[in-house]
Enzyme design. Structure first.
Site, PDB file in Angstrom:
ATOM      1  CB  CYS A   1      -0.925  -0.025   1.217  1.00  0.00           C
ATOM      2  SG  CYS A   1      -1.736   1.536   1.575  1.00  0.00           S
TER       3      CYS A   1
ATOM      4  CB  CYS B   1       0.270   2.071   4.091  1.00  0.00           C
ATOM      5  SG  CYS B   1      -1.378   1.364   3.872  1.00  0.00           S
TER       6      CYS B   1
END
Length: 277
Positions: free
Chosen positions: A36, A39
């Site tokens: 991700c 993230c």
């Protein structure tokens, strides 16, 4: 960084480390994944807030790939997903990367102020009011608890300089940790070093400007900041490059010491611009 503030959790310990823990202290759960990209921005921001909060909340990190049942249980359909728990219940959440101010507001809304965060707020208030001795006492207590916190170290250095004490502040400023406060510490160094030389009678006295500069440092050490700034401005008017620009550097250091929002800073910053340009 304390494991009490930031912890990796999984399906086997989520109930204890998040739900049970949240009965006494809010827990912010970061559902993330290694692949991700958002993230990689949000997770470090959350970690910095957890460290800054000094125990007002715990940050629990859940790798959704390694813990698919937790993701399913809490309806996580995309990452990052952030959920706040209090009393074993979800009390707030958001999905996707968010601007820093929104993330901070989210944290503020779900966390009560801790005793230590209130102590830091008090210390910063004393510093802003130039109550140097009281600020030093307050920051010394915090440094004993959190010796590596940059904002606490910076506050202590400023409170010492505000009392005309360069030597302990120099130990802090010359060994300052990498952080967003680092540039502020760098700005303070020219004044701290000049004040140290002054205390040791080691400032040069080869010209009239040298004597004028020494007097400016003496005035600043006695908290007569306006007179010190006036004298430094006079030096700049005569020689903008006096001793590799030390007059300008000390002016900027004094701005940092008294605060960017102080009336003196606003007034003399305009004057500095007119003198230099």
């Amino acid at each position: 960084m304390s494991a009490e503030y930031i912890i990796d959790v999984n399906e086997s310990d989520f109930e204890y480390e998040v739900l049970a823990y949240s009965q006494n202290t809010p827990v912010v759960v970061d559902f993330w994944a290694t692949w991700c990209r958002p993230c990689k921005t949000l997770s470090p921001l959350l970690e910095s807030f957890a460290y800054e909060a000094m125990g007002s909340f715990r940050l629990a990190k859940v790798d959704v790939d390694a813990n698919p049942n937790l993701a399913l249980q809490f309806g996580v359909r995309t990452v990052p997903t952030i959920k706040a728990f209090s009393g074993a219940q979800v009390v707030g959440e958001f999905v996707g990367n968010q601007p820093e101010e929104r993330v901070r507001a989210f944290i503020t809304n779900i966390t009560p102020p801790s005793k230590d965060s209130l102590a830091l707020e008090k210390s910063l208030s004393l510093l802003a009011n130039h109550e140097w001795e009281l600020a030093e006492e307050s920051f010394q207590e915090l440094v004993a608890l959190y010796p590596d916190r940059p904002e606490i170290l910076l506050g202590l250095a400023k409170s010492l300089l505000g009392q005309g004490n360069p030597f302990e502040s120099l130990l802090i400023l010359r060994n300052f940790p990498s952080s967003k406060e680092y540039s502020s510490a760098e700005k303070l160094l020219p004044y701290a070093e000049s004040l140290g030389y002054f205390k040791q009678n080691n400032l040069p006295h080869d010209s009239d400007l040298d004597f004028a500069f020494t007097n400016c440092i003496r005035l600043a050490s006695r908290n007569n900041i306006p007179a010190a700034l006036d004298g430094l401005m006079d030096i700049l008017r005569q020689n903008k490059k006096y001793r590799t620009g030390i007059a300008q550097k000390v002016i900027l250091a004094l701005f940092e010491l008294i605060g960017e929002d102080h009336d003196l800073t606003r007034t003399y910053r305009k004057e500095l611009a007119s003198v230099l340009f």
